[in-house]
Design an enzyme around this catalytic site. Structure first.
Site, PDB file in Angstrom:
ATOM      1  N   HIS A 190      -2.138  -5.388   1.625  1.00  0.00           N
ATOM      2  CA  HIS A 190      -3.178  -6.068   1.433  1.00  0.00           C
ATOM      3  C   HIS A 190      -2.863  -7.679   0.885  1.00  0.00           C
ATOM      4  O   HIS A 190      -2.042  -7.872   0.207  1.00  0.00           O
ATOM      5  CB  HIS A 190      -4.086  -5.528   0.142  1.00  0.00           C
ATOM      6  CG  HIS A 190      -5.314  -6.334  -0.226  1.00  0.00           C
ATOM      7  ND1 HIS A 190      -6.435  -6.286   0.621  1.00  0.00           N
ATOM      8  CD2 HIS A 190      -5.315  -7.183  -1.180  1.00  0.00           C
ATOM      9  CE1 HIS A 190      -7.241  -7.010  -0.214  1.00  0.00           C
ATOM     10  NE2 HIS A 190      -6.727  -7.339  -1.353  1.00  0.00           N
ATOM     11  N   THR A 250      -5.309  -7.386  10.712  1.00  0.00           N
ATOM     12  CA  THR A 250      -5.466  -5.827  10.218  1.00  0.00           C
ATOM     13  C   THR A 250      -4.923  -4.630  10.993  1.00  0.00           C
ATOM     14  O   THR A 250      -4.264  -3.932  10.691  1.00  0.00           O
ATOM     15  CB  THR A 250      -7.037  -5.753  10.174  1.00  0.00           C
ATOM     16  OG1 THR A 250      -7.633  -6.756   9.640  1.00  0.00           O
ATOM     17  CG2 THR A 250      -7.304  -4.415   9.428  1.00  0.00           C
ATOM     18  N   ASN A 255      -1.873  -0.243   7.118  1.00  0.00           N
ATOM     19  CA  ASN A 255      -1.171  -1.353   7.408  1.00  0.00           C
ATOM     20  C   ASN A 255      -0.287  -2.198   6.558  1.00  0.00           C
ATOM     21  O   ASN A 255      -0.192  -3.372   6.606  1.00  0.00           O
ATOM     22  CB  ASN A 255      -2.343  -2.466   8.153  1.00  0.00           C
ATOM     23  CG  ASN A 255      -3.113  -2.686   7.111  1.00  0.00           C
ATOM     24  OD1 ASN A 255      -3.170  -2.328   6.139  1.00  0.00           O
ATOM     25  ND2 ASN A 255      -4.319  -3.340   7.569  1.00  0.00           N
ATOM     26  N   PHE A 285     -15.399   4.103   7.397  1.00  0.00           N
ATOM     27  CA  PHE A 285     -13.761   4.401   7.099  1.00  0.00           C
ATOM     28  C   PHE A 285     -13.722   4.327   5.490  1.00  0.00           C
ATOM     29  O   PHE A 285     -12.642   4.481   5.111  1.00  0.00           O
ATOM     30  CB  PHE A 285     -13.051   3.574   7.633  1.00  0.00           C
ATOM     31  CG  PHE A 285     -12.932   1.919   7.551  1.00  0.00           C
ATOM     32  CD1 PHE A 285     -12.521   1.467   6.463  1.00  0.00           C
ATOM     33  CD2 PHE A 285     -13.670   1.226   8.488  1.00  0.00           C
ATOM     34  CE1 PHE A 285     -12.769  -0.036   6.104  1.00  0.00           C
ATOM     35  CE2 PHE A 285     -14.001  -0.084   8.430  1.00  0.00           C
ATOM     36  CZ  PHE A 285     -13.475  -0.699   7.188  1.00  0.00           C
ATOM     37  N   ARG A 309      -1.464 -14.376   4.291  1.00  0.00           N
ATOM     38  CA  ARG A 309      -2.512 -13.713   5.172  1.00  0.00           C
ATOM     39  C   ARG A 309      -1.723 -13.789   6.581  1.00  0.00           C
ATOM     40  O   ARG A 309      -1.602 -12.943   7.473  1.00  0.00           O
ATOM     41  CB  ARG A 309      -3.863 -14.070   5.576  1.00  0.00           C
ATOM     42  CG  ARG A 309      -4.717 -13.952   4.200  1.00  0.00           C
ATOM     43  CD  ARG A 309      -5.260 -12.457   4.079  1.00  0.00           C
ATOM     44  NE  ARG A 309      -6.171 -12.441   5.207  1.00  0.00           N
ATOM     45  CZ  ARG A 309      -7.241 -11.183   5.152  1.00  0.00           C
ATOM     46  NH1 ARG A 309      -7.029 -10.130   4.572  1.00  0.00           N
ATOM     47  NH2 ARG A 309      -7.717 -11.210   6.244  1.00  0.00           N
ATOM     48  N   GLU A 329     -10.179 -10.190  -7.475  1.00  0.00           N
ATOM     49  CA  GLU A 329      -9.021  -9.023  -7.235  1.00  0.00           C
ATOM     50  C   GLU A 329      -7.968  -9.117  -8.330  1.00  0.00           C
ATOM     51  O   GLU A 329      -7.657  -8.185  -8.796  1.00  0.00           O
ATOM     52  CB  GLU A 329      -8.531  -8.893  -5.793  1.00  0.00           C
ATOM     53  CG  GLU A 329      -9.674  -8.714  -4.663  1.00  0.00           C
ATOM     54  CD  GLU A 329      -9.040  -8.924  -3.165  1.00  0.00           C
ATOM     55  OE1 GLU A 329      -7.941  -9.288  -3.098  1.00  0.00           O
ATOM     56  OE2 GLU A 329      -9.701  -8.825  -2.448  1.00  0.00           O
ATOM     57  N   TYR A 344     -12.538  -2.709  -3.042  1.00  0.00           N
ATOM     58  CA  TYR A 344     -12.973  -2.771  -1.673  1.00  0.00           C
ATOM     59  C   TYR A 344     -14.548  -2.535  -1.620  1.00  0.00           C
ATOM     60  O   TYR A 344     -15.334  -2.133  -0.707  1.00  0.00           O
ATOM     61  CB  TYR A 344     -12.344  -1.601  -1.110  1.00  0.00           C
ATOM     62  CG  TYR A 344     -11.118  -1.636  -0.403  1.00  0.00           C
ATOM     63  CD1 TYR A 344     -10.786  -2.722   0.297  1.00  0.00           C
ATOM     64  CD2 TYR A 344      -9.952  -0.725  -0.636  1.00  0.00           C
ATOM     65  CE1 TYR A 344      -9.399  -2.991   0.830  1.00  0.00           C
ATOM     66  CE2 TYR A 344      -8.790  -1.006  -0.183  1.00  0.00           C
ATOM     67  CZ  TYR A 344      -8.381  -2.108   0.467  1.00  0.00           C
ATOM     68  OH  TYR A 344      -6.998  -2.183   1.129  1.00  0.00           O
ATOM     69  N   LYS A 372       0.705  -1.379   0.010  1.00  0.00           N
ATOM     70  CA  LYS A 372       0.223  -0.035  -0.098  1.00  0.00           C
ATOM     71  C   LYS A 372       0.880   1.295   0.039  1.00  0.00           C
ATOM     72  O   LYS A 372       2.095   1.318   0.361  1.00  0.00           O
ATOM     73  CB  LYS A 372      -0.967  -0.111   1.344  1.00  0.00           C
ATOM     74  CG  LYS A 372      -1.861  -1.247   1.163  1.00  0.00           C
ATOM     75  CD  LYS A 372      -2.851  -1.134   2.537  1.00  0.00           C
ATOM     76  CE  LYS A 372      -3.700  -2.295   2.728  1.00  0.00           C
ATOM     77  NZ  LYS A 372      -4.714  -2.262   3.546  1.00  0.00           N
ATOM     78  N   ARG A 409       2.928  -6.583   9.299  1.00  0.00           N
ATOM     79  CA  ARG A 409       2.330  -5.795   9.959  1.00  0.00           C
ATOM     80  C   ARG A 409       2.827  -5.293  11.576  1.00  0.00           C
ATOM     81  O   ARG A 409       2.987  -4.428  11.797  1.00  0.00           O
ATOM     82  CB  ARG A 409       0.629  -6.031   9.924  1.00  0.00           C
ATOM     83  CG  ARG A 409       0.137  -5.706   8.608  1.00  0.00           C
ATOM     84  CD  ARG A 409      -1.280  -6.400   8.429  1.00  0.00           C
ATOM     85  NE  ARG A 409      -2.138  -5.740   7.401  1.00  0.00           N
ATOM     86  CZ  ARG A 409      -3.134  -6.480   6.755  1.00  0.00           C
ATOM     87  NH1 ARG A 409      -3.574  -7.170   7.596  1.00  0.00           N
ATOM     88  NH2 ARG A 409      -3.844  -5.933   5.652  1.00  0.00           N
TER      89      ARG A 409
HETATM   90  P1  DAT Z   1      -7.585  -6.573   5.818  1.00  0.00           P
HETATM   91  O1  DAT Z   1      -6.811  -5.540   4.967  1.00  0.00           O
HETATM   92  O2  DAT Z   1      -6.949  -7.193   7.086  1.00  0.00           O
HETATM   93  O3  DAT Z   1      -8.130  -7.836   4.947  1.00  0.00           O
HETATM   94  P2  DAT Z   1     -10.111  -5.432   6.098  1.00  0.00           P
HETATM   95  O4  DAT Z   1     -10.629  -6.340   4.982  1.00  0.00           O
HETATM   96  O5  DAT Z   1     -11.069  -5.658   6.885  1.00  0.00           O
HETATM   97  O6  DAT Z   1      -8.839  -5.856   6.552  1.00  0.00           O
HETATM   98  O7  DAT Z   1     -10.076  -3.923   5.881  1.00  0.00           O
HETATM   99  C1  DAT Z   1      -9.533  -3.414   4.574  1.00  0.00           C
HETATM  100  C2  DAT Z   1      -8.699  -2.001   5.118  1.00  0.00           C
HETATM  101  O8  DAT Z   1      -9.521  -1.300   5.906  1.00  0.00           O
HETATM  102  C3  DAT Z   1      -7.802  -2.386   6.286  1.00  0.00           C
HETATM  103  O9  DAT Z   1      -6.444  -3.264   5.800  1.00  0.00           O
HETATM  104  C4  DAT Z   1      -7.506  -1.342   7.132  1.00  0.00           C
HETATM  105  C5  DAT Z   1      -8.877  -0.606   6.872  1.00  0.00           C
HETATM  106  N1  DAT Z   1      -9.799  -0.816   7.933  1.00  0.00           N
HETATM  107  C6  DAT Z   1     -10.402  -2.095   8.278  1.00  0.00           C
HETATM  108  N2  DAT Z   1     -11.107  -1.833   9.239  1.00  0.00           N
HETATM  109  C7  DAT Z   1     -10.971  -0.685   9.843  1.00  0.00           C
HETATM  110  C8  DAT Z   1     -11.532   0.321  10.986  1.00  0.00           C
HETATM  111  N3  DAT Z   1     -12.397  -0.295  11.901  1.00  0.00           N
HETATM  112  N4  DAT Z   1     -11.207   1.540  10.893  1.00  0.00           N
HETATM  113  C9  DAT Z   1     -10.297   1.900  10.261  1.00  0.00           C
HETATM  114  N5  DAT Z   1      -9.671   1.513   9.072  1.00  0.00           N
HETATM  115  C10 DAT Z   1     -10.100  -0.067   8.965  1.00  0.00           C
HETATM  116 MG    MG Z   2      -9.523  -7.510   3.386  1.00  0.00          MG
END
Ligand code: DAT
Ligand code: MG
Length: 137
Positions: free
Chosen positions: A120, A92, A117, A58, A86, A131, A50, A10, A103
């Site tokens: 992805h 996350t 973080n 967010f 992963r 994706e 996304y 990222k 991370r």
């Molecule tokens: P991951 O990237 O671990 O698969 P995710 O798909 O739930 O996590 O979320 C996508 C991204 O969005 C994640 O890398 C960081 C951000 N994110 C997730 N949950 C969040 C939250 N509660 N507040 C702020 N940012 C968040």
């Molecule tokens: Mg995700």
């Protein structure tokens, strides 16, 4: 079964010059880089990528962050690589991601609206196929 997954370094990872360190960990684990490119994704691409988060509070901050600089997109290949990457990435929230993970070792909370973080990784075979088509077709 040999799988392919989408990994993104990222904008925070690219800006902090951690692309090499992240790719080093991936290669050291033994996964194969099948394709790789530097991309500046637009809102349309990121909204598709996304889409599961479209209703989250967010979401706007997430898209803004993902457009804040270039991203390194990787098509990664290997036995159980979807799950394996992963685990390599960690959970996350980088504050609680285990030491030893990307991370956990390289990330932290910067007090930003969206969690930054570094990487992805696709979370299932269905997500990986979807994706990879978005980023590589
Ligand atoms: P991951 O990237 O671990 O698969 P995710 O798909 O739930 O996590 O979320 C996508 C991204 O969005 C994640 O890398 C960081 C951000 N994110 C997730 N949950 C969040 C939250 N509660 N507040 C702020 N940012 C968040
Ligand atoms: Mg995700």
């Amino acid at each position: 079964m040999i799988e392919q997954t989408l990994v993104l370094v990222k904008p925070d990872g690219v800006k902090r010059n951690l692309t090499g360190e992240i790719l080093r960990r991936i290669e050291a684990k033994g996964y194969r880089i099948a394709d790789l490119k530097l991309v500046s994704p637009d809102q349309e691409l990121l909204s598709k990528h996304y889409e599961e988060h479209a209703d989250k509070p967010f979401f706007p901050a997430l898209l803004e962050f993902m457009m804040s600089g270039p991203v390194v997109a990787v098509k990664l290949e290997g036995e159980r690589v979807i799950e394996g990457f992963r685990v390599l990435a960690g959970v996350t929230d980088p504050t609680v991601a285990a030491p030893g993970t990307i991370r956990g070792d390289l990330g932290r909370d910067w007090g930003t609206k969206v969690i930054q973080n570094l990487v992805h990784g696709s979370d299932s075979p269905e997500s990986a196929a979807r994706e990879l088509e978005i980023w590589f077709d």
